[in-house]
Design a protein around this motif. Structure first.
Motif, PDB file in Angstrom:
ATOM      1  N   TYR A   1       0.823  -1.214   0.000  1.00 62.70           N
ATOM      2  CA  TYR A   1       0.000   0.000   0.000  1.00 62.70           C
ATOM      3  C   TYR A   1       0.857   1.264   0.000  1.00 62.70           C
ATOM      4  O   TYR A   1       0.491   2.275  -0.616  1.00 62.70           O
ATOM      5  CB  TYR A   1      -0.953   0.000   1.184  1.00 62.70           C
ATOM      6  N   ALA A   2       2.017   1.225   0.678  1.00 60.07           N
ATOM      7  CA  ALA A   2       2.920   2.387   0.669  1.00 60.07           C
ATOM      8  C   ALA A   2       3.459   2.638  -0.733  1.00 60.07           C
ATOM      9  O   ALA A   2       3.513   3.785  -1.202  1.00 60.07           O
ATOM     10  CB  ALA A   2       4.062   2.164   1.662  1.00 60.07           C
ATOM     11  N   CYS A   3       3.858   1.576  -1.426  1.00 60.11           N
ATOM     12  CA  CYS A   3       4.349   1.720  -2.799  1.00 60.11           C
ATOM     13  C   CYS A   3       3.231   2.198  -3.728  1.00 60.11           C
ATOM     14  O   CYS A   3       3.455   3.019  -4.626  1.00 60.11           O
ATOM     15  CB  CYS A   3       4.920   0.394  -3.295  1.00 60.11           C
ATOM     16  N   ALA A   4       2.021   1.689  -3.507  1.00 57.25           N
ATOM     17  CA  ALA A   4       0.884   2.135  -4.322  1.00 57.25           C
ATOM     18  C   ALA A   4       0.648   3.624  -4.143  1.00 57.25           C
ATOM     19  O   ALA A   4       0.396   4.350  -5.125  1.00 57.25           O
ATOM     20  CB  ALA A   4      -0.375   1.349  -3.932  1.00 57.25           C
ATOM     21  N   PHE A   5       0.748   4.103  -2.892  1.00 52.73           N
ATOM     22  CA  PHE A   5       0.594   5.533  -2.629  1.00 52.73           C
ATOM     23  C   PHE A   5       1.674   6.330  -3.351  1.00 52.73           C
ATOM     24  O   PHE A   5       1.391   7.373  -3.957  1.00 52.73           O
ATOM     25  CB  PHE A   5       0.654   5.801  -1.127  1.00 52.73           C
ATOM     26  N   LEU A   6       2.921   5.868  -3.292  1.00 49.35           N
ATOM     27  CA  LEU A   6       4.030   6.592  -3.912  1.00 49.35           C
ATOM     28  C   LEU A   6       3.830   6.697  -5.419  1.00 49.35           C
ATOM     29  O   LEU A   6       3.962   7.798  -5.994  1.00 49.35           O
ATOM     30  CB  LEU A   6       5.349   5.885  -3.605  1.00 49.35           C
TER      31      LEU A   6
END
Length: 673
Positions: free
Chosen positions: A156-161
């Protein structure tokens, strides 16, 4: 030289009757006087799909960045889509542990299934059969759970980035597109002929240049990024739902055609309302702009209430159009939400039954429920974005209408050049009309020799200012030709032609800047302070400028100076100084002394006499006393020259000029009596 935009006022001042009819015949003009009506016929959408395609086409310049944004959106969407499935695996770990710790570890999972079926508990047996990772007697595996949740957090962090980077790039691309669009509009405005502005209300043009472009920017900004993400999310979610359970996926997909039908019907009704909304916005802006620039006149004639009533009427029309557009499109989201909830309920019930039957795990059902929400959400977003997309397309259509307007005829590819300019101007069988149905000038011929002062007189609508506009090539002759030192003006570039002409109009035009900058505006060369002051002294500007706190550095615009009153006559003197400093070969004075008092008129006349020396001058005058010393006086009626000669000869002839002269001075004598 004065700015070309000044000519519009002069044109309306002199040929108002003929041009007014031309405007009425060709296109109803929104706007009007203080008590004028502003009703406009309802327009139907022309080609909104075509406007949308042109906006998309404008993105081709930044197609590399658009491609990068799409790739980032794809990666971000993939990560977002696989998140629920991974979270479902974590749910399975918890559920397996909760169920497993209740079972006797002396038996394997398969033995428990057989035992349950033997005792008739087929539902529990099916449930255990759908839990392949269950270990009897073992509770929740927290190490495995922590690892699974950690991966979910990273995903989810990578998706946000990636989504943030996509939004950043999309914002940059949109602003660059709008930047270029504004440049195109500004360039287009400089290429449009004078007739375009004569047939359009100023507020309407300003609304297209400002409000509509801002609306395009807002629509692109809010829809482009969300639209890409939403479409990719729908594709990814559908793929995941089919992978988990094609039966439940079919239930979810049933909502798509139903949603499409609903959105299509709502959009069909709302689109005309958006076109009407932005058209009414332009009408209201036009009225406000006219009332603001002419508020002194409104007050003088006591039309404040009429202006307010007209504004309220047009504002009410804008309100109704905006309300209908927003209300109709506002129903999209709740209707789509209701359809999505129907699908959600069906998925929850069928999913529970499949968990009980052991054909699906609880984690997969949880993931599917999340996917059903993720599936309906982007569809709902796309539906709600129809509001902005339709509004932006309507604005784009209005802006592209301006960009597609007919331009001035192009300058010749191999233009002729002028040598040393003497200033001889000849009309040779010139014909011109604003509308084919009503001829104005037919087969007109005369010659202005170098250094002569040509005065043009006649009643309103006779064609005096039209004559000047033809010299300047603000309008093109439709028959015959006009020559400048023997060269057809159509064989010259407009820039070269107009660089040799200075103009002072009845209506002053000053821009936001210092007095010095306003005077220097007409010059095509570097002007030092000594030349500027000399021009100001010659035209009577210097004495009153010296009384201002900041002198020539006093900032001002068409409304006056910063906190210092400048009279209409003093503003006119500034425009005369501007023409003086330009040092043109041909001078055009369109009733340049009409707004000055008697004392200032004497100063201006002295300045004009000095300015006209050695120059060919065309003077449009209503006060015949100001053109007695003209070398040639042209008397015009209905676009034709009915008399020409000097002041004494025309009076002696007792013709049209004599009648005008006697009528003017008889009226003055009657006023004195």
């Amino acid at each position: 030289m004065s700015d070309p935009n000044d000519v519009t006022a002069g044109e309306r001042a002199d040929d108002s009757e003929l041009q007014a009819q031309a405007k009425v015949e060709e296109r109803p003009r929104p706007g009007g006087g203080p008590a004028g009506g502003l009703a406009m016929p309802t327009e139907k959408p022309k080609d909104l799909l075509g406007a949308a395609r042109r906006i998309v086409g404008a993105l081709r310049t930044d197609r590399i960045w658009v491609l990068v944004a799409v790739l980032l959106g794809v990666v971000g969407t993939v990560l977002t889509v696989i998140g629920p499935k991974m979270l479902g695996n974590a749910t399975n770990i918890i559920f397996d542990g909760l169920v497993g710790r209740e079972l006797d570890p002396q038996m394997t999972r398969e033995e428990w299934i057989d035992a349950l079926r033997a005792s008739g508990e087929h539902t529990r047996a099916d449930t255990l059969e759908g839990m392949p990772n269950l270990v009897p007697g073992q509770g929740v595996d927290f190490d495995r759970l922590a690892a699974s949740l950690g991966i979910v957090v990273v995903v989810y962090a990578c998706a946000f980035l990636f989504t943030w980077l996509q939004g950043r790039i999309t914002t940059t691309v949109v602003q660059q597109v709008v930047f270029r669009l504004r440049e195109q509009v500004e360039t287009k405005l400089n290429r449009l002929p004078l007739r375009y502005f004569d047939r359009q209300a100023r507020g309407e043009v300003l609304s297209r240049v400002t409000n509509d472009i801002d609306n395009i920017a807002q629509s692109l900004q809010q829809t482009l990024s969300q639209l890409i993400t939403s479409v990719l999310t729908v594709v990814g979610v559908v793929a995941m739902m089919l992978w988990i359970s094609w039966q439940l996926a079919l239930v979810a997909l049933v909502t798509i055609p139903l949603s499409a039908v609903v959105v299509g019907q709502i959009a069909k009704r709302s689109q005309p309302e958006f076109v009407e909304q932005w058209k009414r916005t332009g009408t209201v802006n036009s009225h406000v702009e006219e009332m603001y620039t002419g508020h002194d006149l409104v007050r003088v004639f006591g039309h404040e209430q009429a202006a307010v009533d007209t504004f309220q009427e047009e504002n009410e029309r804008l309100y109704r159009a905006s309300f209908r557009a927003q209300f109709i499109t506002g129903t999209i989201q709740p209707v789509m939400g209701w359809i999505a909830n129907l699908g959600y309920v069906a998925i929850a019930v069928l999913g529970a039954l499949r968990v009980a039957s052991g054909t699906m795990s609880l984690g997969d059902v949880q993931a599917f429920v999340q996917y059903s929400r993720q599936f309906s959400q982007p569809i709902t977003q796309i539906a709600s974005l129809m509001n902005l997309m339709q509004s932006g397309a309507a604005s784009a259509e209005r802006v592209f209408d301006l960009l597609d307007a007919d331009e001035e005829d192009a300058d010749p590819r191999a233009p002729e050049t002028l040598g040393p300019v003497s200033g001889r101007v000849a009309f040779e069988d010139v014909s011109f009309s604003y509308t084919p149905e009503r001829p104005l000038i037919e087969d007109l011929s005369f010659v202005a020799e170098p250094g002569q002062t040509i005065a043009i007189v006649g009643p309103t609508g006779a064609g005096k200012t039209t004559l000047v506009n033809l010299i300047m090539r603000f309008y093109e002759v439709q028959g015959g030709r006009i020559t400048f030192d023997g060269t057809d003006t159509r064989h010259l570039t407009r820039g070269e032609l107009r660089s040799n002409i200075g103009m002072v109009l009845q209506d002053t035009w000053l821009f936001g800047g210092t007095i010095a900058e306003n005077i220097r505006y007409g010059s095509h060369r570097e002007v030092n302070d000594a030349d500027l002051v000399a021009a100001a002294e010659a035209t009577g500007v210097d004495p009153f400028v010296r009384t201002l706190p900041d002198g020539y550095e006093t900032r001002m615009d068409d409304e006056g100076t910063d906190g210092t009153a400048v009279s209409a006559g003093e503003k006119q003197l500034l425009t005369i100084a501007r023409a003086f400093l330009a040092d043109p070969a041909i001078l055009i004075l369109d009733e340049a002394t009409s707004s000055v008092d008697t004392r200032t008129e004497v100063l201006v006349q002295d300045a004009m006499n000095a300015l006209r020396k050695g120059r060919t001058s065309f003077v449009i005058a209503h006060r015949l006393s100001t053109i007695r010393d003209a070398d040639v006086i042209l008397v015009m009626e209905s676009g034709a020259i009915v008399e020409q000669g000097n002041h004494a000869d025309l009076l002696a002839a007792g013709g049209a000029y004599a009648r005008l002269y006697q009528a003017q001075f008889a009226a003055a004598a009657a006023e004195v009596e």
